[in-house]
Every structure is written in C-alpha cells, then in structure tokens.
Enzyme design. Structure first.
Site, PDB file in Angstrom:
ATOM      1  N   HIS A 229      -3.424  -9.784   3.578  1.00  0.00           N
ATOM      2  CA  HIS A 229      -4.841  -9.938   3.855  1.00  0.00           C
ATOM      3  C   HIS A 229      -5.044 -10.900   5.019  1.00  0.00           C
ATOM      4  O   HIS A 229      -4.424 -11.962   5.071  1.00  0.00           O
ATOM      5  CB  HIS A 229      -5.578 -10.489   2.627  1.00  0.00           C
TER       6      HIS A 229
ATOM      7  N   TYR B  42      -9.422 -11.476  -6.571  1.00  0.00           N
ATOM      8  CA  TYR B  42      -8.518 -11.374  -7.719  1.00  0.00           C
ATOM      9  C   TYR B  42      -8.596 -12.608  -8.615  1.00  0.00           C
ATOM     10  O   TYR B  42      -8.272 -12.535  -9.792  1.00  0.00           O
ATOM     11  CB  TYR B  42      -7.080 -11.177  -7.238  1.00  0.00           C
TER      12      TYR B  42
ATOM     13  N   HIS C 126      -4.515   2.168  -5.319  1.00  0.00           N
ATOM     14  CA  HIS C 126      -4.228   0.732  -5.274  1.00  0.00           C
ATOM     15  C   HIS C 126      -3.965   0.145  -6.657  1.00  0.00           C
ATOM     16  O   HIS C 126      -3.928  -1.081  -6.818  1.00  0.00           O
ATOM     17  CB  HIS C 126      -5.395  -0.023  -4.636  1.00  0.00           C
TER      18      HIS C 126
ATOM     19  N   LYS D 271      -1.851  -2.882   8.138  1.00  0.00           N
ATOM     20  CA  LYS D 271      -2.934  -2.496   9.028  1.00  0.00           C
ATOM     21  C   LYS D 271      -2.816  -3.215  10.360  1.00  0.00           C
ATOM     22  O   LYS D 271      -2.455  -4.392  10.415  1.00  0.00           O
ATOM     23  CB  LYS D 271      -4.285  -2.811   8.376  1.00  0.00           C
TER      24      LYS D 271
ATOM     25  N   ARG E 128       0.856  -1.182   0.000  1.00  0.00           N
ATOM     26  CA  ARG E 128       0.000   0.000   0.000  1.00  0.00           C
ATOM     27  C   ARG E 128       0.895   1.236   0.000  1.00  0.00           C
ATOM     28  O   ARG E 128       2.018   1.203   0.512  1.00  0.00           O
ATOM     29  CB  ARG E 128      -0.893   0.025   1.232  1.00  0.00           C
TER      30      ARG E 128
ATOM     31  N   ARG F 250      -1.004  -2.147  -6.738  1.00  0.00           N
ATOM     32  CA  ARG F 250      -1.271  -3.279  -5.838  1.00  0.00           C
ATOM     33  C   ARG F 250      -2.204  -4.279  -6.510  1.00  0.00           C
ATOM     34  O   ARG F 250      -1.977  -5.488  -6.456  1.00  0.00           O
ATOM     35  CB  ARG F 250      -1.879  -2.739  -4.545  1.00  0.00           C
TER      36      ARG F 250
END
Length: 317
Positions: A288, A297, A262, A186, A158, A265
């Site tokens: 994730h 994806y 993004h 995160k 990110r 990414r």
C-alpha cells in the site's frame, strides 16, 4: 449526451471527442462519461446556462446534491455513482481551463459525496486451512492449485501479482526455493515478502510433481503457474481456482465473508494484525502506498477485540 448547439454543448462535445480520439478512452468509459455529462448539461440548461463561463461553483454543488436527492422524481444515485459523475464534471472543467474556455475551475472546491466505509471481511484461520487443503494433491492441477492458494495466503499477494510470477522468481541461483519473494504490484512497484514453510513445501511439491506434467503446445518455460495446456495461468483462471476450492471446502460459511479475489489477501492482513504485527509492517507487505489504506484492517481487528472482551470479561455485559 443531448445534441445541443449552445456554446456549452459544443464545449462538452469537444471534451468527449478529445477523450475518444486523443486519449483513446475505452468504449465503456466513454459511455459512462457521456451519461454523466448529459446529466450535467441537463442540470445547467435547467438553470438557464448556455456558456461555460456562466457556470458557478454553486451550480456544481447543487448538481451533486440533486444526484443524491433529486427533486424531479428521478431515481437517486448511490454515493459511488454520484462521486463518479462529479469526477466526470471535474475532468470536463479542467479541460476547459486548459483550453482557455474558462479562467477558473469551479469544480475544484466541491466535495464528493462521502462513500460508505466498507470494511474488508476475512476468514477465520480454521476456514483458511480448509480452503488451502481443498485441492487434491494427487493430481498435477491439484498440486498447482494448492501451491497457488498457499502462496496467496502466505504473502498477501494480489492474484494478478501471483500469476505473473516466473519460476526464476521463486527458485534461487542455488536451486533452492527463496524464503523472501519479490512481488511486482501496481505501477510496477516492487516489494519483498517472506514466504512461510507451508507455502514453500506446496511450491516444492508442485515444481517437482505438478508443473512438469502441465505441458502442451502452448507450454511457457518461464511461467510459474501453468494452465492445463502448459501456458501461463490467467488471472481469471486463478480466480476460478479459488472459487472451486471454496466450494469444496464448504465456503462461505453462514455469516462468513463471500468468496472474492481478495479473500486471502484480506485474511492475510487481518491475521497479521490480530497476531500483533505493526500496521506499517503490514502496509509494506501489502504494497500500500499509504498507511491509511492499511488502517482499514485495524478496524476489523478492533471489532475482534471487542467480541473477545464482551465474551470474556466478567463485567463486560
């Protein structure tokens, strides 16, 4: 929120005060909650409710349906806006349970509107190369921009994760560039991601010829990516770097994905999966928490496979 004097109004006002005073909710967040609670109270008053204990699960379900398909001529809310309104109502009722105003959370079993599944769009490899080659390597800022973009695509990081990197994160104790980068995502969760040769070459050029030239009164000795005054590059400025490079490269192409924070990414993940990478490996690389987040994806890759099949197989059409 309408000013009312019923126990229902007072109880709702207590929750909003709790959010503002004890939880320190931001002004924009409070404004959104007030709008959603006002809708909820108007709905309940229309049903003749005046006390929190009178509210039923059916009232909540009818409220959600009414947001999406109003009968009073009001504009219908999007699924996302309706889901946000339900989230506010849920927070209100959980608070009432904790405060002993009601015994049961009547919102618990009500399902939020189904949000449309938005598949992330990725650039083709040729477009990515054009984007990465857009910055001018003849200037310190151009060297920085190329290193930034190469690193974003090489790691799937990110933008926020990339701008917080220090020099020590990419240069080992032996003075050589690392081949595996530790990123902090995160929730301060860390993950390790390999760095390809192109990104390492761009980083090396930037560290040798670009970064030392970006000095000033605000020079940050630790920051990997500096701004023109020597301070740490901000997330917003890094986003501008991406936009500027896209414009130079002639992106987006007609029908291609819009330039967003993004973009690289999404392209990183899609290209890995199209190249045969396992979805769980991509999950780890992206950071994730759930593989379900990464599996979006795989739909992109399946679409690519269908297109190849349709244009290549002699009896596909």
């Amino acid at each position: 929120m309408p000013r009312g004097t019923t126990p229902l109004d007072v109880a709702a006002g207590t929750w909003l005060t709790h959010l503002a005073v004890e939880r320190g909710a931001a002004a924009n967040t409070l404004a959104a909650y007030r709008r959603d609670v006002a809708r909820w109270l108007a709905h309940l008053h229309g049903l003749g409710r005046s006390d929190p204990r009178e509210v039923t699960e059916a009232d909540v379900s009818a409220f959600v349906v009414g947001l999406r398909d109003p009968r009073d001529g009001a504009a219908a809310l999007s699924a996302a806006s309706a889901a946000r309104a339900l989230a506010a109502v849920r927070g209100l009722h959980r608070f009432w349970v904790l405060e002993g105003l009601v015994d049961v959370d009547v919102t618990r079993e009500v399902r939020a509107p189904q949000l449309p599944r938005r598949l992330p769009k990725a650039m083709g490899v040729d477009a990515v190369v054009r984007l990465l080659d857009a910055p001018d390597p003849g200037t310190p800022l151009g060297l920085r921009d190329r290193a930034l973009l190469e690193l974003l695509y090489a790691t799937g990081a990110r933008i926020s994760e990339t701008v917080r990197l220090d020099v020590d994160d990419v240069v080992g104790s032996d003075g050589a560039l690392v081949s595996v980068l530790r990123l902090t995502g995160k929730g301060d969760k860390q993950r390790e991601v390999p760095v390809g040769s192109h990104a390492r070459a761009a980083l090396d050029a930037y560290l040798v010829r670009g970064r030392p030239a970006l000095l000033g009164a605000a020079a940050d000795p630790r920051a990997l990516f500096r701004n023109s005054r020597g301070g740490r590059l901000s997330r917003q400025s890094a986003w501008v770097v991406l936009q500027r490079a896209a414009e130079t490269a002639g992106l987006p192409e007609p029908g291609g994905p819009a330039v967003g924070p993004h973009l690289l990414r999404h392209s990183f993940a899609t290209h890995l999966l199209e190249g045969g990478a396992d979805v769980r490996v991509v999950q780890e690389l992206l950071g994730h928490a759930s593989v379900a987040t990464t599996q979006v994806y795989t739909h992109v890759s399946v679409d690519a496979l269908r297109e190849v099949y349709a244009t290549s197989h002699p009896r596909a059409r």
